[in-house]
Motif scaffolding. Structure first.
Motif, PDB file in Angstrom:
ATOM      1  N   LYS A  55     131.092 -56.881 -34.597  1.00  0.00           N
ATOM      2  CA  LYS A  55     130.782 -58.099 -34.081  1.00  0.00           C
ATOM      3  C   LYS A  55     129.728 -59.232 -34.611  1.00  0.00           C
ATOM      4  O   LYS A  55     129.969 -60.179 -34.575  1.00  0.00           O
ATOM      5  CB  LYS A  55     130.881 -57.735 -32.539  1.00  0.00           C
ATOM      6  CG  LYS A  55     130.661 -58.910 -31.643  1.00  0.00           C
ATOM      7  CD  LYS A  55     130.471 -58.548 -30.015  1.00  0.00           C
ATOM      8  CE  LYS A  55     130.115 -59.721 -29.193  1.00  0.00           C
ATOM      9  NZ  LYS A  55     130.105 -59.248 -27.751  1.00  0.00           N
ATOM     10  N   ALA A  59     129.974 -62.537 -36.304  1.00  0.00           N
ATOM     11  CA  ALA A  59     128.873 -63.905 -35.663  1.00  0.00           C
ATOM     12  C   ALA A  59     127.900 -64.152 -36.944  1.00  0.00           C
ATOM     13  O   ALA A  59     127.744 -65.512 -37.002  1.00  0.00           O
ATOM     14  CB  ALA A  59     127.926 -63.186 -34.674  1.00  0.00           C
ATOM     15  N   ASP A  92     129.426 -65.648 -29.792  1.00  0.00           N
ATOM     16  CA  ASP A  92     130.278 -64.430 -29.250  1.00  0.00           C
ATOM     17  C   ASP A  92     129.271 -63.644 -28.479  1.00  0.00           C
ATOM     18  O   ASP A  92     129.358 -62.441 -28.741  1.00  0.00           O
ATOM     19  CB  ASP A  92     130.979 -64.101 -30.459  1.00  0.00           C
ATOM     20  CG  ASP A  92     132.118 -62.962 -29.827  1.00  0.00           C
ATOM     21  OD1 ASP A  92     132.337 -63.134 -28.765  1.00  0.00           O
ATOM     22  OD2 ASP A  92     132.552 -62.254 -30.608  1.00  0.00           O
TER      23      ASP A  92
END
Length: 256
Positions: A55, A59, A92
């Motif tokens: 993640k 990003a 995010d």
């Protein structure tokens, strides 16, 4: 007459032995269950960590695209129109600090005069033997037509010469392989490089031009920093080209 006692026919102590065996089997079963639970917990934690790193990586890559889009579409109104520049992004749920600088303010090891490289290293405090060994490596690379193609190549050459990154010295702050210039632009130089070369330093931000190689450093709260060197074109259909890309590189220190 047959005995009606419940323990008839059993040897003395047999009941105790059965009880102890049952307790041990119970403990063994509980231990096995505990081991399985710990293993599953560790696997779950590792999987969660991997997902978090993915993640964060996504990003950081999105931040690179966002910076380039900002530069391309906003032009002189972009927060990165004047360099060097820093900013903060949150994509995010991932908080990041970004730093953008112009590679034109660094010494291009593929193009610069060897004496300029030697003088810069001396001014930056690199002692004689490793300094000359590094200059020799640069000379050899040119003669054998093996130029520096990435900052990994540059870092490797510094390591071969015995030049470490102690005392705050970071080659990527002063040297590049992507500007294509024989001389660094004085108004884009790091003040320490200006001092090392005996030139006046400029504290003002300078406007970059399409075609310049830009260094983007993306640092999140967790994980490793992402460093990308891109060359912008100013064209919508082909906004940029990636010259270098590395995770875990760079000298930028986060302060989030």
């Amino acid at each position: 007459m047959l005995s009606t006692k419940p323990n008839a026919g059993r040897r003395p102590g047999e009941d105790g032995y059965i009880l102890i065996t049952a307790v041990w089997l119970l403990l063994l079963g509980a231990s096995i269950v505990a081991i399985i639970m710990v293993h599953n917990l560790r696997y779950s934690e590792e999987l969660s960590f991997e997902r978090e790193m993915i993640k964060i990586g996504d990003a950081q890559e999105s931040a690179v695209e966002t910076i380039i889009a900002d530069i391309l579409f906003n032009g002189p109104r972009s927060q990165f129109a004047l360099l060097p520049a820093t900013s903060e992004y949150r994509i995010d749920g991932v908080s990041m600090q970004v730093s953008v600088s112009n590679e034109n303010g660094k010494i291009d090891l593929n193009q610069a005069d060897l004496e300029l490289i030697r003088r810069a290293l001396q001014g930056l405090g690199v002692s004689g033997v490793p300094r000359e060994k590094f200059v020799m490596l640069v000379r050899q690379g040119r003669y054998t037509e093996h130029p520096f193609r990435s900052m990994i190549d540059v870092s490797s050459a510094f390591a071969q010469a015995g030049i470490g990154t102690t005392d705050g010295f970071c080659p990527e702050q002063y040297f590049t392989a992507f500007s294509g210039l024989s001389q660094p632009q004085s108004n884009q130089m790091d003040p320490r490089l200006s001092k090392a070369l005996g030139e006046a330093s400029s504290s003002d931000q300078q406007r970059f031009r399409p075609g310049n190689a830009l260094r983007l450093e993306i640092v999140a709260e967790k994980g490793l920093p992402l460093v990308a060197v891109v060359r912008t074109s100013g064209l919508i259909d082909r906004s940029h080209s990636v010259l270098d890309w590395g995770v875990g590189a760079g000298c930028y220190q986060p302060d989030i």
